[in-house]
Design a protein around this motif. Structure first.
Motif, PDB file in Angstrom:
ATOM      1  N   LEU A 184       0.833  -1.194   0.000  1.00  0.00           N
ATOM      2  CA  LEU A 184       0.000   0.000   0.000  1.00  0.00           C
ATOM      3  C   LEU A 184       0.871   1.249   0.000  1.00  0.00           C
ATOM      4  O   LEU A 184       1.810   1.367   0.794  1.00  0.00           O
ATOM      5  N   LEU A 185       0.547   2.172  -0.888  1.00  0.00           N
ATOM      6  CA  LEU A 185       1.156   3.501  -0.897  1.00  0.00           C
ATOM      7  C   LEU A 185       0.059   4.477  -0.472  1.00  0.00           C
ATOM      8  O   LEU A 185      -0.919   4.662  -1.189  1.00  0.00           O
ATOM      9  N   GLU A 186       0.222   5.088   0.706  1.00  0.00           N
ATOM     10  CA  GLU A 186      -0.858   5.879   1.290  1.00  0.00           C
ATOM     11  C   GLU A 186      -0.515   7.370   1.251  1.00  0.00           C
ATOM     12  O   GLU A 186       0.617   7.763   1.539  1.00  0.00           O
ATOM     13  N   PHE A 187      -1.534   8.170   0.928  1.00  0.00           N
ATOM     14  CA  PHE A 187      -1.344   9.601   0.763  1.00  0.00           C
ATOM     15  C   PHE A 187      -2.384  10.362   1.585  1.00  0.00           C
ATOM     16  O   PHE A 187      -3.431   9.819   1.964  1.00  0.00           O
ATOM     17  N   ARG A 188      -2.081  11.631   1.832  1.00  0.00           N
ATOM     18  CA  ARG A 188      -2.988  12.463   2.641  1.00  0.00           C
ATOM     19  C   ARG A 188      -4.140  13.012   1.830  1.00  0.00           C
ATOM     20  O   ARG A 188      -5.213  13.258   2.372  1.00  0.00           O
ATOM     21  N   LEU A 204     -24.004  23.490  14.923  1.00  0.00           N
ATOM     22  CA  LEU A 204     -22.742  23.239  15.621  1.00  0.00           C
ATOM     23  C   LEU A 204     -21.722  24.341  15.330  1.00  0.00           C
ATOM     24  O   LEU A 204     -20.530  24.172  15.593  1.00  0.00           O
ATOM     25  N   ALA A 205     -22.206  25.473  14.820  1.00  0.00           N
ATOM     26  CA  ALA A 205     -21.297  26.549  14.421  1.00  0.00           C
ATOM     27  C   ALA A 205     -20.537  27.138  15.598  1.00  0.00           C
ATOM     28  O   ALA A 205     -19.431  27.675  15.428  1.00  0.00           O
ATOM     29  N   ASP A 206     -21.113  27.054  16.801  1.00  0.00           N
ATOM     30  CA  ASP A 206     -20.449  27.636  17.958  1.00  0.00           C
ATOM     31  C   ASP A 206     -19.538  26.641  18.675  1.00  0.00           C
ATOM     32  O   ASP A 206     -18.983  26.957  19.736  1.00  0.00           O
ATOM     33  N   ARG A 207     -19.365  25.456  18.128  1.00  0.00           N
ATOM     34  CA  ARG A 207     -18.517  24.439  18.750  1.00  0.00           C
ATOM     35  C   ARG A 207     -17.074  24.555  18.262  1.00  0.00           C
ATOM     36  O   ARG A 207     -16.792  25.073  17.178  1.00  0.00           O
ATOM     37  N   ASP A 208     -16.168  24.026  19.081  1.00  0.00           N
ATOM     38  CA  ASP A 208     -14.789  23.810  18.656  1.00  0.00           C
ATOM     39  C   ASP A 208     -14.695  22.388  18.096  1.00  0.00           C
ATOM     40  O   ASP A 208     -15.115  21.428  18.752  1.00  0.00           O
ATOM     41  N   TRP A 209     -14.141  22.223  16.902  1.00  0.00           N
ATOM     42  CA  TRP A 209     -14.167  20.967  16.184  1.00  0.00           C
ATOM     43  C   TRP A 209     -12.847  20.197  16.294  1.00  0.00           C
ATOM     44  O   TRP A 209     -11.774  20.791  16.450  1.00  0.00           O
ATOM     45  N   VAL A 210     -12.948  18.896  16.192  1.00  0.00           N
ATOM     46  CA  VAL A 210     -11.780  18.055  15.919  1.00  0.00           C
ATOM     47  C   VAL A 210     -11.535  18.135  14.409  1.00  0.00           C
ATOM     48  O   VAL A 210     -12.420  17.831  13.615  1.00  0.00           O
ATOM     49  N   GLN A 211     -10.335  18.548  14.054  1.00  0.00           N
ATOM     50  CA  GLN A 211     -10.015  18.738  12.638  1.00  0.00           C
ATOM     51  C   GLN A 211      -8.790  17.901  12.269  1.00  0.00           C
ATOM     52  O   GLN A 211      -8.018  17.483  13.127  1.00  0.00           O
ATOM     53  N   TYR A 212      -8.658  17.654  10.985  1.00  0.00           N
ATOM     54  CA  TYR A 212      -7.520  16.888  10.486  1.00  0.00           C
ATOM     55  C   TYR A 212      -6.361  17.838  10.196  1.00  0.00           C
ATOM     56  O   TYR A 212      -6.543  19.043  10.041  1.00  0.00           O
ATOM     57  N   ALA A 213      -5.169  17.266  10.093  1.00  0.00           N
ATOM     58  CA  ALA A 213      -3.979  18.075   9.864  1.00  0.00           C
ATOM     59  C   ALA A 213      -4.046  18.747   8.500  1.00  0.00           C
ATOM     60  O   ALA A 213      -4.682  18.235   7.567  1.00  0.00           O
ATOM     61  N   PRO A 214      -3.393  19.894   8.346  1.00  0.00           N
ATOM     62  CA  PRO A 214      -3.352  20.546   7.038  1.00  0.00           C
ATOM     63  C   PRO A 214      -2.783  19.596   5.980  1.00  0.00           C
ATOM     64  O   PRO A 214      -1.832  18.859   6.222  1.00  0.00           O
ATOM     65  N   GLY A 215      -3.396  19.616   4.803  1.00  0.00           N
ATOM     66  CA  GLY A 215      -2.959  18.728   3.736  1.00  0.00           C
ATOM     67  C   GLY A 215      -3.734  17.432   3.674  1.00  0.00           C
ATOM     68  O   GLY A 215      -3.687  16.724   2.662  1.00  0.00           O
ATOM     69  N   ALA A 263      -9.710  17.215   5.848  1.00  0.00           N
ATOM     70  CA  ALA A 263      -9.776  18.587   6.362  1.00  0.00           C
ATOM     71  C   ALA A 263     -10.486  19.489   5.362  1.00  0.00           C
ATOM     72  O   ALA A 263     -11.303  20.344   5.740  1.00  0.00           O
ATOM     73  N   ASP A 264     -10.221  19.293   4.074  1.00  0.00           N
ATOM     74  CA  ASP A 264     -10.895  20.078   3.045  1.00  0.00           C
ATOM     75  C   ASP A 264     -12.393  19.797   3.029  1.00  0.00           C
ATOM     76  O   ASP A 264     -13.207  20.702   2.818  1.00  0.00           O
TER      77      ASP A 264
END
Length: 292
Positions: free
Chosen positions: A125-129, A189-200, A204-205
């Motif tokens: 497996l070759l895995e990408f972000r 949920l606009a006023d919540r703080d979210w768990v987000q993925y790393a840039p890239g 995340a997009d």
């Protein structure tokens, strides 16, 4: 001239001692089996089997023919194996490019099925972000096939695997409002703080785009490089997370809510214009077993 199928019928009847059992093993009707054995006997010029009340046994002519039938079947199997090795269907390695979330959420049953049917063929497996990195790797010839979102302007074969659903993960007991269908609006949920993925990371997009469509930009409490960590961090109370539903581990008990409107992406397998037989076989396995 006798056929390999007729030889197979004869050998199976002899090995099982029964026309009925042989027909079951060969997945044919008993009349079909009997007719083919009779055709082989006509070609041989006499009876090969003596039909007894509860079994069968070889006649002298049958004992003479049986070793040749077994040898013909063995030769055919050796020829088949040689052809499969030459085509790359036995032995060797296949290179599969994908993105992190698909490795975890989509591929496990595919890899299990592939290993069961092609134990001699390794998988790397070759895995990408991000899907952009995935497409670039395929265009550069780094892998035999890619599994991910549908690429833009791809010249080779593209086979759709299904539609991946995203869910919002929250801790058990979280008071977030849901409608009568059990769905949640991201705007609530606009006023919540979210768990987000790393840039890239492509996920995340997806979160940024979904929140923008709902009229806000998500505040971030934590970013993770590990895709599988997002639902666990959300369940721990660090904020909602948007994750592919197939990424959730078995037995996951915290809240998973479908967003309204739904958030989805189509997944596919794509190859270069003329894939080899090994790659084609793996794509077929994907289509049958991908968890989408």
């Amino acid at each position: 001239m006798a056929t390999l199928r007729q030889f197979e019928y004869l050998v199976t009847v002899v090995d099982t001692g029964s026309f009925t059992r042989a027909a079951e093993l060969l997945h044919v009707s008993q009349p079909t089996l009997s007719n083919q054995v009779k055709a082989l006997e006509r070609m041989a010029g006499g009876p090969l089997l003596e039909r007894l009340p509860r079994s069968v046994r070889l006649t002298p002519m049958g004992r003479a023919v049986l070793p040749h039938a077994r040898a013909a079947l063995a030769d055919a199997e050796r020829a088949r194996s040689a052809a499969r090795r030459a085509a790359g269907l036995e032995g060797g390695e296949i290179l599969v490019a994908t993105v992190y979330s698909i490795t975890l959420g989509v591929l496990p049953p595919v890899l299990r099925a592939w290993h069961g049917s092609h134990p001699e063929v390794g998988i790397r497996l070759l895995e990408f972000r991000h899907a952009r990195e995935l497409r670039a790797a395929m265009a550069a010839g780094r892998a035999d096939l890619a599994v991910g979102p549908v690429p833009e302007d791809w010249e080779g074969p593209v086979r759709e695997l299904g539609t991946e659903e995203f869910v919002v993960v929250l801790p058990t007991g979280d008071p977030a409002p849901v409608d009568h269908r059990g769905r949640i609006r991201l705007a609530d949920l606009a006023d919540r703080d979210w768990v987000q993925y790393a840039p890239g990371n492509g996920l995340a997009d997806i979160l940024e785009s979904a929140c923008a469509a709902a009229g806000f930009r998500p505040r971030v409490t934590v970013r993770t490089e590990q895709t599988a960590a997002a639902p666990l961090l959300a369940a721990a109370g660090l904020g909602p997370a948007l994750v592919p539903a197939n990424l959730l581990p078995p037995g996951f008990t915290d809240r998973r809510l479908q967003p309204d409107p739904p958030i989805r992406r189509i997944l596919c397998a794509y190859t270069r214009p003329e894939p080899d037989p090994l790659t084609t076989a793996f794509v077929d396995t994907l289509a049958d077993h991908a968890r989408v």
